[in-house]
Motif scaffolding. Structure first.
Motif, PDB file in Angstrom:
ATOM      1  N   VAL A  84       0.844  -1.203   0.000  1.00 36.60           N
ATOM      2  CA  VAL A  84       0.000   0.000   0.000  1.00 36.60           C
ATOM      3  C   VAL A  84       0.871   1.241   0.000  1.00 36.60           C
ATOM      4  O   VAL A  84       0.609   2.206  -0.734  1.00 36.60           O
ATOM      5  N   TRP A  85       1.927   1.238   0.785  1.00 34.50           N
ATOM      6  CA  TRP A  85       2.837   2.386   0.870  1.00 34.50           C
ATOM      7  C   TRP A  85       3.537   2.662  -0.465  1.00 34.50           C
ATOM      8  O   TRP A  85       3.692   3.817  -0.862  1.00 34.50           O
ATOM      9  N   ILE A  86       3.965   1.609  -1.146  1.00 39.09           N
ATOM     10  CA  ILE A  86       4.737   1.796  -2.369  1.00 39.09           C
ATOM     11  C   ILE A  86       3.835   2.109  -3.567  1.00 39.09           C
ATOM     12  O   ILE A  86       4.165   2.957  -4.390  1.00 39.09           O
ATOM     13  N   TRP A  87       2.694   1.420  -3.682  1.00 38.49           N
ATOM     14  CA  TRP A  87       1.874   1.590  -4.877  1.00 38.49           C
ATOM     15  C   TRP A  87       0.806   2.689  -4.758  1.00 38.49           C
ATOM     16  O   TRP A  87       0.248   3.101  -5.761  1.00 38.49           O
ATOM     17  N   PHE A  88       0.483   3.130  -3.562  1.00 41.76           N
ATOM     18  CA  PHE A  88      -0.593   4.129  -3.451  1.00 41.76           C
ATOM     19  C   PHE A  88      -0.132   5.376  -2.806  1.00 41.76           C
ATOM     20  O   PHE A  88       0.582   5.741  -2.166  1.00 41.76           O
TER      21      PHE A  88
END
Length: 125
Positions: free
Chosen positions: A121-125
């Protein structure tokens, strides 16, 4: 003298306890971290060489493959850290009994999955 003992070469039939799985995953993530460091060190080195190289690396990290590698690296690092803390606690004499060892192994693997999801979630959003 030839020993007449059964030999099971089909590893899919062996049921490993949670403690064995957690230990194997910890070792595998350590090896994965070793290889992931090549990508991380290259990115750091390239980004520090010039302003153009920094922009190149910055643009590269917007691609799917780079994000996937970054997610894998962060996920592996997270589980390895959780497993390492578990091993350090066990080295201090806690969670060495069968029941508490199995519970700590299951909790560490579950925390590793949660960490991987949060990292995604942190990397893609």
């Amino acid at each position: 003298m030839k020993k007449q003992r059964p030999v099971n070469l089909d590893l899919t039939t062996i049921s490993m306890p949670a403690t064995a799985k957690a230990s194997i995953f910890h070792r595998v993530t350590g090896v994965a971290l070793f290889f992931a460091l090549t990508f991380v060190i290259w990115a750091w080195s390239e980004s520090l060489s010039s302003a153009e190289s920094f922009e190149f690396v910055k643009g590269l990290f917007n691609g799917f493959i780079a994000k996937f590698i970054a997610w894998g690296t962060v996920s592996v690092l997270g589980y390895h850290l959780i497993g390492g803390i578990r091993h350090m606690i066990m080295d201090m004499g806690y969670w060495e009994e069968l029941e508490s060892g199995n519970l700590s192994a299951k909790v560490s693997m579950a925390l590793g999955v949660v960490f991987a999801l949060l990292a995604g979630v942190w990397i893609w959003f």
